[in-house]
Structures are given as structure tokens and as C-alpha cells.
Design a protein around this motif. Sequence first.
Motif, short mmCIF file in Angstrom:
data_model
loop_
_atom_site.label_atom_id
_atom_site.label_comp_id
_atom_site.label_asym_id
_atom_site.label_seq_id
_atom_site.Cartn_x
_atom_site.Cartn_y
_atom_site.Cartn_z
N GLU A 105 0.87 -1.19 0.00
CA GLU A 105 0.00 0.00 0.00
C GLU A 105 0.90 1.23 0.00
O GLU A 105 1.07 1.91 1.02
CB GLU A 105 -0.93 -0.02 1.21
N TYR A 106 1.47 1.50 -1.16
CA TYR A 106 2.55 2.49 -1.25
C TYR A 106 2.07 3.91 -0.98
O TYR A 106 2.74 4.68 -0.30
CB TYR A 106 3.22 2.40 -2.62
N ARG A 107 0.93 4.27 -1.50
CA ARG A 107 0.46 5.65 -1.30
C ARG A 107 0.08 5.89 0.16
O ARG A 107 0.27 6.99 0.68
CB ARG A 107 -0.71 5.96 -2.23
N ARG A 108 -0.48 4.89 0.81
CA ARG A 108 -0.77 5.04 2.25
C ARG A 108 0.52 5.23 3.03
O ARG A 108 0.58 6.05 3.96
CB ARG A 108 -1.51 3.80 2.77
N ALA A 109 1.56 4.48 2.66
CA ALA A 109 2.85 4.63 3.34
C ALA A 109 3.39 6.03 3.16
O ALA A 109 3.87 6.67 4.12
CB ALA A 109 3.83 3.59 2.80
N CYS A 126 9.66 8.81 -0.51
CA CYS A 126 9.96 8.97 -1.94
C CYS A 126 9.97 7.61 -2.65
O CYS A 126 9.48 7.48 -3.78
CB CYS A 126 11.31 9.67 -2.11
N TYR A 127 10.52 6.61 -1.98
CA TYR A 127 10.58 5.28 -2.58
C TYR A 127 9.17 4.71 -2.76
O TYR A 127 8.86 4.08 -3.78
CB TYR A 127 11.43 4.37 -1.68
N ALA A 128 8.31 4.94 -1.77
CA ALA A 128 6.92 4.47 -1.86
C ALA A 128 6.20 5.16 -3.02
O ALA A 128 5.46 4.52 -3.77
CB ALA A 128 6.19 4.72 -0.55
N LEU A 129 6.44 6.46 -3.18
CA LEU A 129 5.82 7.19 -4.30
C LEU A 129 6.32 6.67 -5.64
O LEU A 129 5.55 6.52 -6.59
CB LEU A 129 6.11 8.69 -4.18
N ASN A 152 3.02 3.87 -24.23
CA ASN A 152 3.73 5.10 -23.88
C ASN A 152 3.50 5.49 -22.43
O ASN A 152 3.80 6.62 -22.03
CB ASN A 152 3.28 6.24 -24.80
N ALA A 153 2.96 4.58 -21.64
CA ALA A 153 2.69 4.89 -20.23
C ALA A 153 4.00 5.20 -19.50
O ALA A 153 5.03 4.57 -19.75
CB ALA A 153 1.99 3.71 -19.56
N VAL A 154 3.95 6.20 -18.61
CA VAL A 154 5.14 6.60 -17.86
C VAL A 154 4.79 6.69 -16.38
O VAL A 154 3.62 6.75 -15.99
CB VAL A 154 5.68 7.98 -18.34
N ASN A 155 5.83 6.67 -15.58
CA ASN A 155 5.67 6.86 -14.14
C ASN A 155 5.44 8.35 -13.88
O ASN A 155 6.35 9.17 -14.05
CB ASN A 155 6.94 6.38 -13.42
N ARG A 156 4.25 8.69 -13.44
CA ARG A 156 3.89 10.11 -13.30
C ARG A 156 4.47 10.75 -12.06
O ARG A 156 4.29 11.96 -11.83
CB ARG A 156 2.37 10.25 -13.30
N GLU A 157 5.13 9.97 -11.23
CA GLU A 157 5.74 10.53 -10.03
C GLU A 157 7.18 11.01 -10.28
O GLU A 157 7.78 11.65 -9.41
CB GLU A 157 5.78 9.48 -8.91
N LEU A 158 7.73 10.72 -11.47
CA LEU A 158 9.14 11.02 -11.71
C LEU A 158 9.45 12.50 -11.64
O LEU A 158 10.48 12.91 -11.09
CB LEU A 158 9.57 10.46 -13.08
N ILE A 159 8.56 13.33 -12.17
CA ILE A 159 8.84 14.77 -12.22
C ILE A 159 8.94 15.35 -10.82
O ILE A 159 9.90 16.07 -10.48
CB ILE A 159 7.75 15.50 -13.05
N LEU A 179 20.27 9.18 -2.70
CA LEU A 179 21.06 9.28 -3.93
C LEU A 179 20.77 8.09 -4.85
O LEU A 179 20.70 8.26 -6.07
CB LEU A 179 22.55 9.33 -3.59
N TYR A 180 20.64 6.92 -4.25
CA TYR A 180 20.31 5.73 -5.05
C TYR A 180 18.98 5.93 -5.77
O TYR A 180 18.86 5.67 -6.98
CB TYR A 180 20.27 4.51 -4.12
N LEU A 181 17.96 6.40 -5.05
CA LEU A 181 16.66 6.62 -5.66
C LEU A 181 16.73 7.74 -6.71
O LEU A 181 16.12 7.63 -7.78
CB LEU A 181 15.63 6.98 -4.58
N TYR A 182 17.49 8.78 -6.43
CA TYR A 182 17.65 9.88 -7.39
C TYR A 182 18.30 9.36 -8.67
O TYR A 182 17.91 9.73 -9.79
CB TYR A 182 18.50 10.98 -6.75
#
Length: 577
Positions: A105-109, A126-129, A152-159, A179-182
Motif C-alpha cells: 500500500e505504497y500511497r498510504r505509506a 519517496c521510494y513508496a511514491l 507510452n505509459a510513464v511513471n507520473r511521479e518522476l517529475i 542518492l540511489y533513488l535519485y
Amino acid sequence: MSSKESCRNELRSAIRQLSNRCLYSAAKWAAEQLVGIEQDPAKYTPTNTRFQRGNSSIRRRFRTNDITSTPVAGVSYVSTPVMEEDEVEDNDFYLLAKSYFDCREYRRAAHVLRDQTGRRSVFLRCYALYLAGEKRKEEEMIELEGPLGKSNAVNRELISLERELSTSWKNGTVDPFGLYLYGIVLKDKGNENLARTVLVESVNSYPWNWNAWSELKSLCTSIDILNSLNLNNHWMKDYFLASAYQELRMHNESLTKYEYLQGTFSFSNYIQAQIAKAQYSLREFEQVEVIFEELLRNDPYRVDDMDMYSNVLYAKECFSALSYLAHRVFMTDKYRPESCCIIGNYYSLKGQHEKSVVYFRRALKLDKNYLSAWTLMGHEYVEMKNTPAAIDAYRRAVDINPRDYRAWYGLGQAYEMMHMPLYALHYFRKSVFLQPNDSRLWIAMAQCYETEQLHMLEEAIKCYRRAANCNDSEAIALNQLAKLHHALGRDEEAAFYYKKDLERMEAEEREGPNMVEALIFLATHCRAHGRFEEAEVYCTRLLDYTGPEKETAKIMLRGMRMAQSSFPPMDVEHFPP
């Protein structure tokens, strides 16, 4: 290399820290290396070392020399301080968020941690998002194009993640996990140069996160890029270099690194599997089979890397062993991509190609970036003569990994089936560039040059020569070289290659039409050049066969004996009445 006790303490701390941040695959990898360090018999009972007992026979058999844990001269390993855990005050919120995260339940986290400012909480939010965005992207792809379709679907949280992590990086407030996540975010957005810089900073600050090393490895597409990285001399760097060398197809260098690491991590199943992977690429199937058999005895419920073992059993046509392996992984975890791939290989070996495709497709539904399944499914479509589907599967494979020579080779085969040799030649060239020591690829190129459309026999000869120098296990190159030289009127060169082919067949105790062909040509060639004794040896060998070649040999022997006789042929017309 650091001392065994030092490595042990570092890995124990790393496992706790990685698990606390929900980096479970990295924690699992670290735990496997921890258990791979040889235990001190004075401190541990036999029960404690039972897990380590199996690999010793592999190590004795395949180690070329005894490698101690002393580093190579001139190399000193840095000591990276172990991170201290922070934010005791928001620990309750973190525990709740981690519980939600573990339940996917990533968004709840992320919502629970929205007001928390500790570095660990910021990373998990950030990792959960990021994972929530990946999950939604996968759902959109299935909704729009189906489970194996392109989208063409993309991860909308990247921006938003890039904006937040970039600010933290510039302010110096981001930790190595951030830094790893970045680095992942930058890689997904196509900014590979900055991603490499950020990931190098991450692994230099915290070297025990194998996930970060793996992401960095995927960005090292050439040896020049790899050599340009400014990495600290921590012992984890040796693991990274060994893996990177393997990805760049520098298998001997990779094996050297892994053998060096065995000085400390004597019983690491991971290292043994990677050694098997390198030897598989070098086509040393016997050694690979021994290693995997030992790994399964030591870790009977292992599924990781077993798909490679199934490829070896398939290549050797070990039907019963592959059947047993397929049953074993099916009972262990039938919904792992590796398990589906193994079962697909099993049905392929049985000739049930449609059923094989079903299992490869199932593997791809579980992991659409599973490279082996795309390539193997392409092979099955080739067997089924479904060329468009094969081309699509191979193209998906090269989209995932442009360095996969098998997919490029498969594309060449598909276009060859469509009688388009120029296209086929283009893809064969790509495959041979990536795997220059594989004789099959050179032979495929040569056969393209031989086609009626191209008829470039000199180029074909060059390719067959390269194949012959690459230990042509299928024994095609020497025979073809002899035939081509004969067709071009170069009988001396043809005789040279026929003789080499004959010597090889004798050494391998092989019989067949190629031997008959070589014996007839050499007998004819030696007779034409007056080397009757040598020609008689070849003709005598032909007398052992029962086909028309036996009669040919008799005629040649009779002719040579008459030519060698000092008397003229008996003809009654020469005598006076």
C-alpha cells in the motif's frame, strides 16, 4: 580485501539498514554473502556451518590456485563508516508506514510520512511514491495494450521526485539511499550521465547497497565508461567489477575477480552462480552443469539462475534431467518467471513448441523485462515458422538489452528465413561484434555471403576461417572452406582444409558423408599430382564403405596400378599374326 570479521560486521549492519528501508532484494544479497564467509570452526558448531558445506567441492575442482584474502599489491581498501540510524522521534510513524509498504500500500505509506523530516522517513516516502507510480504505469500498460504490449505509459511521479531529490542533492541533505533513488529517477528520465554521477556518489558513501551497484552497472555500456568511474577501493567494488566485466562479455576478467573474492567469500552461492554464468558464456557446459548440481544439493529450493541451468540441459539434450528440474521448480514456486522459463524449455525439448510459448508468455506476464523469455520465445516462433512473431519477440529483447547477442542472432535467422540476406547479414554482424568467439555466428554470416543474391565467396571464406579459429564445435567451417576453395579452382587450399577436417574427424572418432567427401577429394588430388602412395592410402580407406564410393576407390586403385606398371597395357592388336 578486508578481514573476514570486518566484512561480517559490515554486512550484518547493512542487512538491518537495508531491511529497515524496505530494500529487501539488496538485504537478501547481503545476507547471502554474509553466510558465504567461511566460519571459524572454533566458534561455530557443525550445525552452524551446515549451509556452507556443499560448495567446497566446487571450489576445490574449479579454483586454479589458492587465493588468499590478501589484497593485490598496491591496492588498499578504504574503511567506510557504518551509518547510524536517525529520527527516533518519528519512529512510530515510520513503523506504520513500513507496515503499509510491506503490504504494497505504497500511497498510504507515503501519506503517513508526509510531515516527517528524518532522512530515513524521507527516503521511504519517496521510494513508496516511486513504486506507486511504477505500479500505476504497469496497470495503464495492461489496460491500453495488454500484458505484453508496448505502451507510452510513464511513471507520473518522476517529475515531482526529481524536483525534490535534486534540491536535496544540491543542498547536501540527501543520504546515500536518497542518492540511489535519485539515480533511478534520472535513469528512467534518460539522463544517464548525471545518473552515473549520482550513483557513484551513493556507492562511495554507502557501498553495501547492491541495488545501487546493479543500477550503476546497467549504465556502464562500454569499458571506457566503466574505467572512467571514480570509485573507492572498497571490497564491494570487486563484486561490481566482476559483474560489470561479465555484462561487457569480458568473461575471463570476470572469472579472475570472482576467484579472488572466493578468498574471503568461500561459500557464496552467488559467486558460484556467477562463475557458472561466465563459463556458460564461454560454452563450458560440463563445468556449468557440475556447479549447478552442487548448488541444488546445497540449496534445494533455489530458483534464482536455474533458468540458465535449464539452457545447459537443453543444449546437451538431457531430457530426464530437464524434466526433473522443471518438476522441482514447479513444486517450489511455479509462478516465478524463472520457473516458467524452465518449463518452457522442457516443452521445447519435447517438440511441443505451442505449449512452450504459453509458458514463455506466462513468464513475461510476471516480468515483462525478463530478457531470456523474449529471446527463447523468439526461438520457438522460428521453429513454428511464425517469422513476424519471432521478429517482434527478438526486437523486444534488444530493446531491453542491446548487448544480447542471442536476440541479434535470432533476428538474423528470421530474416534469413524470409530470404532477405542483406538484412540478415546486418543483424549477424551485430551479434558477432558482441560475441566474436562464437563460431556459430561466423558460420551464419558466411552462409549469408554464400547465398545466390550476394554470392560473395571471398567474404564467406574469411568468415569460415574465423569460425574455424573459434573452436567450431559443429565441425562445419573446415568442410565449407574446402568446398569453397575447390569451387574457386584452388585445389591446393582445398586439399589443405580437407586434410585438416579429416584429421579432426579422426581425432573425434566421427564418421559420415564429410569423411567420404574428404577421402575422395584427397585421393583424386594426390593421384593427379603423382603422389600415388598417398592416394592409395585414401582409396584403401574408402574400400571400408559399402556405397558407390567403394567402386570409385576400386577404379582409382586399378588406374593407379596400371599407370605405375612399366609394361604397356595388354592389347592383342599389338601382336603380329
